[in-house]
Design a protein around this motif. Structure first.
Motif, PDB file in Angstrom:
ATOM      1  N   ALA A 212       0.762  -1.388   0.102  1.00  0.00           N
ATOM      2  CA  ALA A 212      -0.201  -0.039  -0.052  1.00  0.00           C
ATOM      3  C   ALA A 212       0.903   1.315  -0.003  1.00  0.00           C
ATOM      4  CB  ALA A 212      -0.916  -0.027   1.243  1.00  0.00           C
ATOM      5  N   ALA A 213       2.044   1.207   0.724  1.00  0.00           N
ATOM      6  CA  ALA A 213       2.916   2.357   0.792  1.00  0.00           C
ATOM      7  C   ALA A 213       3.543   2.535  -0.555  1.00  0.00           C
ATOM      8  CB  ALA A 213       3.728   2.219   1.942  1.00  0.00           C
ATOM      9  N   LEU A 214       3.801   1.496  -1.151  1.00  0.00           N
ATOM     10  CA  LEU A 214       4.655   1.452  -2.484  1.00  0.00           C
ATOM     11  C   LEU A 214       3.725   2.072  -3.425  1.00  0.00           C
ATOM     12  CD1 LEU A 214       6.695   0.695  -4.549  1.00  0.00           C
ATOM     13  CD2 LEU A 214       6.026  -1.325  -4.641  1.00  0.00           C
ATOM     14  N   LEU A 215       2.316   1.611  -3.341  1.00  0.00           N
ATOM     15  CA  LEU A 215       1.304   2.237  -4.240  1.00  0.00           C
ATOM     16  C   LEU A 215       1.326   3.632  -4.161  1.00  0.00           C
ATOM     17  CD1 LEU A 215      -0.695   1.954  -6.541  1.00  0.00           C
ATOM     18  CD2 LEU A 215      -2.486   1.178  -4.644  1.00  0.00           C
ATOM     19  N   ARG A 216       1.420   4.212  -2.990  1.00  0.00           N
ATOM     20  CA  ARG A 216       1.252   5.696  -2.694  1.00  0.00           C
ATOM     21  C   ARG A 216       2.349   6.320  -3.516  1.00  0.00           C
ATOM     22  NH1 ARG A 216      -3.587   7.398  -1.238  1.00  0.00           N
ATOM     23  NH2 ARG A 216      -4.366   6.474   0.755  1.00  0.00           N
ATOM     24  N   VAL A 217       3.530   5.773  -3.302  1.00  0.00           N
ATOM     25  CA  VAL A 217       4.736   6.274  -4.008  1.00  0.00           C
ATOM     26  C   VAL A 217       4.859   6.405  -5.352  1.00  0.00           C
ATOM     27  CG1 VAL A 217       7.292   5.818  -4.301  1.00  0.00           C
ATOM     28  CG2 VAL A 217       6.286   5.643  -1.669  1.00  0.00           C
ATOM     29  N   LEU A 218       4.379   5.171  -5.910  1.00  0.00           N
ATOM     30  CA  LEU A 218       4.276   5.407  -7.344  1.00  0.00           C
ATOM     31  C   LEU A 218       3.196   6.145  -8.022  1.00  0.00           C
ATOM     32  CD1 LEU A 218       4.367   1.270  -7.808  1.00  0.00           C
ATOM     33  CD2 LEU A 218       6.135   3.049  -8.188  1.00  0.00           C
ATOM     34  N   GLN A 219       1.904   6.294  -7.429  1.00  0.00           N
ATOM     35  CA  GLN A 219       1.083   7.363  -7.532  1.00  0.00           C
ATOM     36  C   GLN A 219       1.619   8.706  -7.554  1.00  0.00           C
ATOM     37  OE1 GLN A 219      -3.159   5.406  -6.215  1.00  0.00           O
ATOM     38  NE2 GLN A 219      -2.389   6.975  -4.966  1.00  0.00           N
ATOM     39  N   ALA A 220       2.401   9.011  -6.373  1.00  0.00           N
ATOM     40  CA  ALA A 220       2.883  10.477  -6.553  1.00  0.00           C
ATOM     41  C   ALA A 220       4.070  10.658  -7.479  1.00  0.00           C
ATOM     42  CB  ALA A 220       3.434  10.777  -4.957  1.00  0.00           C
ATOM     43  N   LYS A 221       5.179   9.907  -7.490  1.00  0.00           N
ATOM     44  CA  LYS A 221       6.279   9.846  -8.404  1.00  0.00           C
ATOM     45  C   LYS A 221       6.162   9.511  -9.749  1.00  0.00           C
ATOM     46  CE  LYS A 221      10.184   9.836  -5.827  1.00  0.00           C
ATOM     47  NZ  LYS A 221      11.194   9.427  -5.219  1.00  0.00           N
ATOM     48  N   LEU A 222       5.442   8.401 -10.090  1.00  0.00           N
ATOM     49  CA  LEU A 222       5.264   7.878 -11.417  1.00  0.00           C
ATOM     50  C   LEU A 222       4.184   8.235 -12.243  1.00  0.00           C
ATOM     51  CD1 LEU A 222       6.961   5.958 -13.320  1.00  0.00           C
ATOM     52  CD2 LEU A 222       5.654   4.059 -12.538  1.00  0.00           C
ATOM     53  N   TRP A 223       2.836   7.985 -11.747  1.00  0.00           N
ATOM     54  CA  TRP A 223       1.744   8.284 -12.427  1.00  0.00           C
ATOM     55  C   TRP A 223       0.928   9.749 -12.278  1.00  0.00           C
ATOM     56  CZ3 TRP A 223       0.495   3.217  -9.552  1.00  0.00           C
ATOM     57  CH2 TRP A 223       1.211   2.120 -10.056  1.00  0.00           C
ATOM     58  N   LYS A 224       1.627  10.524 -11.265  1.00  0.00           N
ATOM     59  CA  LYS A 224       1.108  11.722 -10.912  1.00  0.00           C
ATOM     60  C   LYS A 224      -0.268  11.748 -10.623  1.00  0.00           C
ATOM     61  CE  LYS A 224       5.323  13.271 -11.753  1.00  0.00           C
ATOM     62  NZ  LYS A 224       6.370  13.170 -10.510  1.00  0.00           N
ATOM     63  N   ILE A 225      -0.811  10.746  -9.922  1.00  0.00           N
ATOM     64  CA  ILE A 225      -2.121  10.859  -9.637  1.00  0.00           C
ATOM     65  C   ILE A 225      -2.634  10.788  -8.094  1.00  0.00           C
ATOM     66  CG2 ILE A 225      -2.946   9.797 -11.675  1.00  0.00           C
ATOM     67  CD1 ILE A 225      -3.086   7.122 -10.128  1.00  0.00           C
ATOM     68  N   ARG A 226      -3.637  11.017  -7.668  1.00  0.00           N
ATOM     69  CA  ARG A 226      -4.347  10.710  -6.400  1.00  0.00           C
ATOM     70  C   ARG A 226      -5.584  10.018  -6.020  1.00  0.00           C
ATOM     71  NH1 ARG A 226      -3.762  16.186  -2.506  1.00  0.00           N
ATOM     72  NH2 ARG A 226      -1.279  16.542  -2.435  1.00  0.00           N
ATOM     73  N   THR A 227      -5.331   8.957  -5.370  1.00  0.00           N
ATOM     74  CA  THR A 227      -6.624   8.089  -5.306  1.00  0.00           C
ATOM     75  C   THR A 227      -7.079   8.170  -3.749  1.00  0.00           C
ATOM     76  OG1 THR A 227      -5.340   6.215  -4.969  1.00  0.00           O
ATOM     77  CG2 THR A 227      -5.863   7.037  -7.027  1.00  0.00           C
ATOM     78  N   VAL A 228      -8.417   7.520  -3.440  1.00  0.00           N
ATOM     79  CA  VAL A 228      -8.870   7.050  -2.194  1.00  0.00           C
ATOM     80  C   VAL A 228      -8.739   5.778  -1.952  1.00  0.00           C
ATOM     81  CG1 VAL A 228     -10.776   7.299  -0.625  1.00  0.00           C
ATOM     82  CG2 VAL A 228     -10.308   9.267  -1.970  1.00  0.00           C
ATOM     83  N   PHE A 229      -8.103   5.148  -0.749  1.00  0.00           N
ATOM     84  CA  PHE A 229      -8.189   3.877  -0.288  1.00  0.00           C
ATOM     85  C   PHE A 229      -9.053   3.366   0.488  1.00  0.00           C
ATOM     86  CE2 PHE A 229      -3.023   3.202  -0.864  1.00  0.00           C
ATOM     87  CZ  PHE A 229      -3.003   3.415  -2.131  1.00  0.00           C
ATOM     88  N   THR A 230      -9.477   2.297   0.141  1.00  0.00           N
ATOM     89  CA  THR A 230     -10.349   1.367   1.177  1.00  0.00           C
ATOM     90  C   THR A 230     -10.001   0.057   1.338  1.00  0.00           C
ATOM     91  OG1 THR A 230     -12.707   0.974   1.546  1.00  0.00           O
ATOM     92  CG2 THR A 230     -12.030   0.881  -0.775  1.00  0.00           C
ATOM     93  N   THR A 231     -10.134  -0.306   2.534  1.00  0.00           N
ATOM     94  CA  THR A 231      -9.225  -1.705   2.419  1.00  0.00           C
ATOM     95  C   THR A 231     -10.377  -2.878   2.759  1.00  0.00           C
ATOM     96  OG1 THR A 231      -9.461  -1.368   5.152  1.00  0.00           O
ATOM     97  CG2 THR A 231      -7.531  -0.756   4.182  1.00  0.00           C
ATOM     98  N   GLY A 232     -10.064  -4.087   2.448  1.00  0.00           N
ATOM     99  CA  GLY A 232     -10.884  -5.338   2.185  1.00  0.00           C
ATOM    100  C   GLY A 232     -10.482  -6.293   1.593  1.00  0.00           C
TER     101      GLY A 232
END
Length: 276
Positions: free
Chosen positions: A108-128
């Motif tokens: 989940a932390a890696l996905l945050r990093v990739l969103q910010a640094k590679l894809w330049k997007i922001r998303t909302v996380f929900t767990t399940g």
């Protein structure tokens, strides 16, 4: 004292734990199996002495642990078992919701990093649980799944876009990515160094056994999976069990990215078990 040893409940650690749990390598440990997030919690609570754990768990509580040298779980590219499954291209996920496995912290932390640094997007996380949610007929826009669940869902027909987070990290940095490490509680080490050191050495012996018998491990793992022997061998071929200089550079780069994205406050020093 019997050493309390944590084991990730996924096929990717079979090469290490199979010789321990079957008596090929004699073991005097009490084994607790579970997903990474649960093992992180148990280590943090002092309920395990030695365990596989998320690399993020080490980063967050480095003062409580030692790293066992030269053993980890990661990849130098595609990992196959940490996947973002999406119904649309990743660039179109901006401001949308992603269902994230509750079993993971590092991915989940890696996905945050990739969103910010590679894809330049922001998303909302929900767990399940992706398997449970899909079983209801619901189809989230995107799913982050890990471990055996990712292997089972990777070709789901409703999710034509599949992003391997290990490969995305290599695209961003050119470095290996370490999802999990093996850590020792410093408190346990100080209380009974000899037995804890024996457990650490046993894990390293298990790793070496697994490397030497990986063809047999692939067959065993395929029997418990939807993958055939060839697919399982391809999966294990892509995994890294070392924690050498290049893998450590990958870990430090990840930790630096976590600081940049505000997930942790500082880059921890990599502190290994004290030598004799």
């Amino acid at each position: 004292m019997s050493v309390r040893l944590g084991k990730i409940g996924y096929l990717n650690v079979l090469p290490i734990y199979h010789p321990l749990e079957t008596g090929i390598l004699p073991m005097d440990c009490e084994v607790t199996s579970g997903p990474p997030a649960e093992l992180n919690r148990l280590m943090d609570a002092g309920l395990l002495d030695v365990s596989a754990a998320s690399s993020v768990e080490y980063a967050r509580h480095a003062d409580k642990y030692y790293l066992i040298p030269d053993i980890a779980i990661g990849s130098r590219g595609p990992v196959q078992s940490v996947l973002l499954l999406s119904r649309r291209p990743v660039e179109e996920l901006d401001r949308r919701t992603i269902l994230v496995s509750a079993q993971t912290h590092t991915s989940a932390a890696l996905l945050r990093v990739l969103q910010a640094k590679l894809w330049k997007i922001r998303t909302v996380f929900t767990t399940g649980s992706a398997t449970d949610v899909l079983g209801t007929g619901e189809r989230p826009q995107a799913i982050l799944c890990i471990g055996d669940e990712a292997l089972n869902l990777r070709y789901h027909p409703d999710y034509p876009y599949r992003i391997d987070l290990g490969e995305a990290w290599r695209e961003l940095t050119g470095l290996p990515f370490i999802f999990g490490v093996w850590i020792v509680s410093r408190e346990s080490w100080n209380r009974d160094r000899e037995k804890v050191e024996q457990a650490a050495n046993l894990l390293l012996a298990g790793k070496h056994w697994g490397e030497e018998n990986i063809a047999d491990v692939c067959v065993m793992a395929a029997e418990e999976s939807c993958l055939n022997d060839e697919e399982m061998c391809s999966y294990f071929d892509g995994l890294v069990y070392d924690l050498g200089p290049e893998e450590q550079r990958g870990m430090r780069a990840f930790y630096e990215s976590l600081v940049e994205t505000g997930i942790i406050e500082r880059v921890p020093e990599l502190v290994f078990l004290p030598s004799a």
